[in-house]
Design an enzyme around this catalytic site. Structure first.
Site, PDB file in Angstrom:
ATOM      1  N   TYR A  34       0.834  -1.201   0.000  1.00  0.00           N
ATOM      2  CA  TYR A  34       0.000   0.000   0.000  1.00  0.00           C
ATOM      3  C   TYR A  34       0.867   1.248   0.000  1.00  0.00           C
ATOM      4  O   TYR A  34       2.073   1.198   0.242  1.00  0.00           O
ATOM      5  CB  TYR A  34      -0.955  -0.001   1.190  1.00  0.00           C
ATOM      6  CG  TYR A  34      -0.317   0.373   2.512  1.00  0.00           C
ATOM      7  CD1 TYR A  34      -0.498   1.640   3.066  1.00  0.00           C
ATOM      8  CD2 TYR A  34       0.468  -0.543   3.220  1.00  0.00           C
ATOM      9  CE1 TYR A  34       0.071   1.983   4.282  1.00  0.00           C
ATOM     10  CE2 TYR A  34       1.039  -0.211   4.431  1.00  0.00           C
ATOM     11  CZ  TYR A  34       0.838   1.055   4.963  1.00  0.00           C
ATOM     12  OH  TYR A  34       1.421   1.394   6.155  1.00  0.00           O
ATOM     13  N   LYS A 148       6.575  -1.630   2.266  1.00  0.00           N
ATOM     14  CA  LYS A 148       5.327  -1.038   2.768  1.00  0.00           C
ATOM     15  C   LYS A 148       4.192  -2.031   2.527  1.00  0.00           C
ATOM     16  O   LYS A 148       3.354  -1.889   1.639  1.00  0.00           O
ATOM     17  CB  LYS A 148       5.044   0.313   2.109  1.00  0.00           C
ATOM     18  CG  LYS A 148       4.048   1.159   2.914  1.00  0.00           C
ATOM     19  CD  LYS A 148       4.057   2.592   2.428  1.00  0.00           C
ATOM     20  CE  LYS A 148       3.024   3.446   3.153  1.00  0.00           C
ATOM     21  NZ  LYS A 148       3.316   3.639   4.581  1.00  0.00           N
ATOM     22  N   GLU A 180      11.851   2.809  14.779  1.00  0.00           N
ATOM     23  CA  GLU A 180      10.868   3.812  14.372  1.00  0.00           C
ATOM     24  C   GLU A 180       9.645   3.688  15.262  1.00  0.00           C
ATOM     25  O   GLU A 180       9.566   2.794  16.105  1.00  0.00           O
ATOM     26  CB  GLU A 180      10.488   3.627  12.905  1.00  0.00           C
ATOM     27  CG  GLU A 180       9.900   2.264  12.588  1.00  0.00           C
ATOM     28  CD  GLU A 180       9.710   2.033  11.092  1.00  0.00           C
ATOM     29  OE1 GLU A 180       9.695   3.004  10.339  1.00  0.00           O
ATOM     30  OE2 GLU A 180       9.555   0.861  10.702  1.00  0.00           O
ATOM     31  N   LEU A 204      10.793   1.548   7.818  1.00  0.00           N
ATOM     32  CA  LEU A 204      10.213   1.980   6.558  1.00  0.00           C
ATOM     33  C   LEU A 204      10.763   3.371   6.272  1.00  0.00           C
ATOM     34  O   LEU A 204      10.626   4.274   7.098  1.00  0.00           O
ATOM     35  CB  LEU A 204       8.685   2.030   6.642  1.00  0.00           C
ATOM     36  CG  LEU A 204       7.998   2.577   5.385  1.00  0.00           C
ATOM     37  CD1 LEU A 204       8.155   1.615   4.211  1.00  0.00           C
ATOM     38  CD2 LEU A 204       6.529   2.857   5.643  1.00  0.00           C
TER      39      LEU A 204
END
Length: 282
Positions: A34, A148, A180, A204
């Site tokens: 996505y 992702k 993250e 990411l």
């Protein structure tokens, strides 16, 4: 937007009427990719970078890209115009398609393509002026965070941990090193310099990562990508989180303890102003 218009496999349809077969591998396995693209004044912000990441993610898990970049842009434009909002968050999803349930890739798959949109919800004035709180947790996700993927259970659990603690984000550490947050990149400010985890398989690479590099270069702020131990995060003068929906936000409390002076700092102020200027240039 009572019933937004979405694009699904070649057709525009109201969201309430959109249907995907139960055997779609996105539903069965989370076997899909996505992308989320912010649209300001109906113009994509960093659209080329978002599209490049979509293409990289598709290639990384072997889903044939169903469209050229120009075709994707045309489809996005159809959805943007159909929904009539100036500021939108466009969501793209591509799954491997529909097949009998089996783990290995089926042959001759036809990808499922979805494009939908939501109204843009910008960070509140209070969160920018006063900052936000976060908690920390161990990063228990897989080792391909650079993809992702729609397989987001680890991120969902981290976001739920943040929600249960009534804070904005859960900042994660793997083996004592910063990775993250559940859906944000994290930036550590010390002595006027910014550090961030390197762009590898453990995070990411947010599209704001490249933007932060550009903004820091323009502002004369040193930005270093390196491994950051947990103790450095807690000793930071400032912490900043970034994402498509959050833009950039100052973190003023972590695990109930103040970050730096416990209020948004001067580096955040410069970065936030530069971010808004970049949006205005669209």
């Amino acid at each position: 937007m009572n019933d937004p218009i979405v694009y699904l496999n070649g057709e525009l349809t109201p969201l309430s009427e959109a249907r995907v077969p139960v055997l779609d591998r996105g539903f069965i396995f989370g076997d899909g990719i996505y992308e989320v693209i912010p649209m300001y004044r109906r113009k994509a912000f960093r659209g080329a970078q978002h599209m490049a990441r979509l293409f990289r993610s598709l290639a990384s898990i072997g889903i044939p890209n169903p469209h050229s970049e120009a075709e994707w842009q045309a489809l996005i434009e159809r959805v943007v115009q159909a929904n009539g909002l100036d500021d939108q968050m466009i969501y793209l999803q591509v799954t491997r398609g529909v097949a009998k349930r089996a783990h290995a890739f089926p042959k001759e798959m036809v990808p499922t393509v979805l494009i939908m949109t939501n109204p843009m919800v910008l960070p509140s004035a209070s969160s920018i002026e006063n900052g936000v709180a976060c908690v920390t947790m161990e990063d228990r996700r897989w080792l391909n965070c650079q993809i992702k993927s729609t397989s987001l259970l680890g991120n969902v659990l981290a976001a739920q941990f943040a929600a249960e603690n009534e804070v904005t984000e859960a900042i994660q550490f793997r083996d004592g090193l910063l990775s993250e947050a559940s859906s944000s990149n994290v930036w550590v400010v010390k002595d006027g310099k910014i550090s961030a985890p390197p762009k590898d398989n453990l995070i990411l690479e947010g599209i704001r990562y490249g933007l932060m590099e550009e903004l820091c270069a323009a502002q004369g702020i040193v930005l270093e990508a390196r491994r950051i131990p947990r103790e450095e995060v807690f000793a930071a003068d400032e912490l900043i989180i970034s994402s498509a929906s959050k833009e950039v936000l100052p973190v003023v409390a972590l695990d109930g303890k103040p970050v730096g002076a416990g209020r948004p700092g001067p580096v955040f102020a410069r970065i936030h102003a530069a971010y808004q200027a970049a949006k205005a240039r669209l």
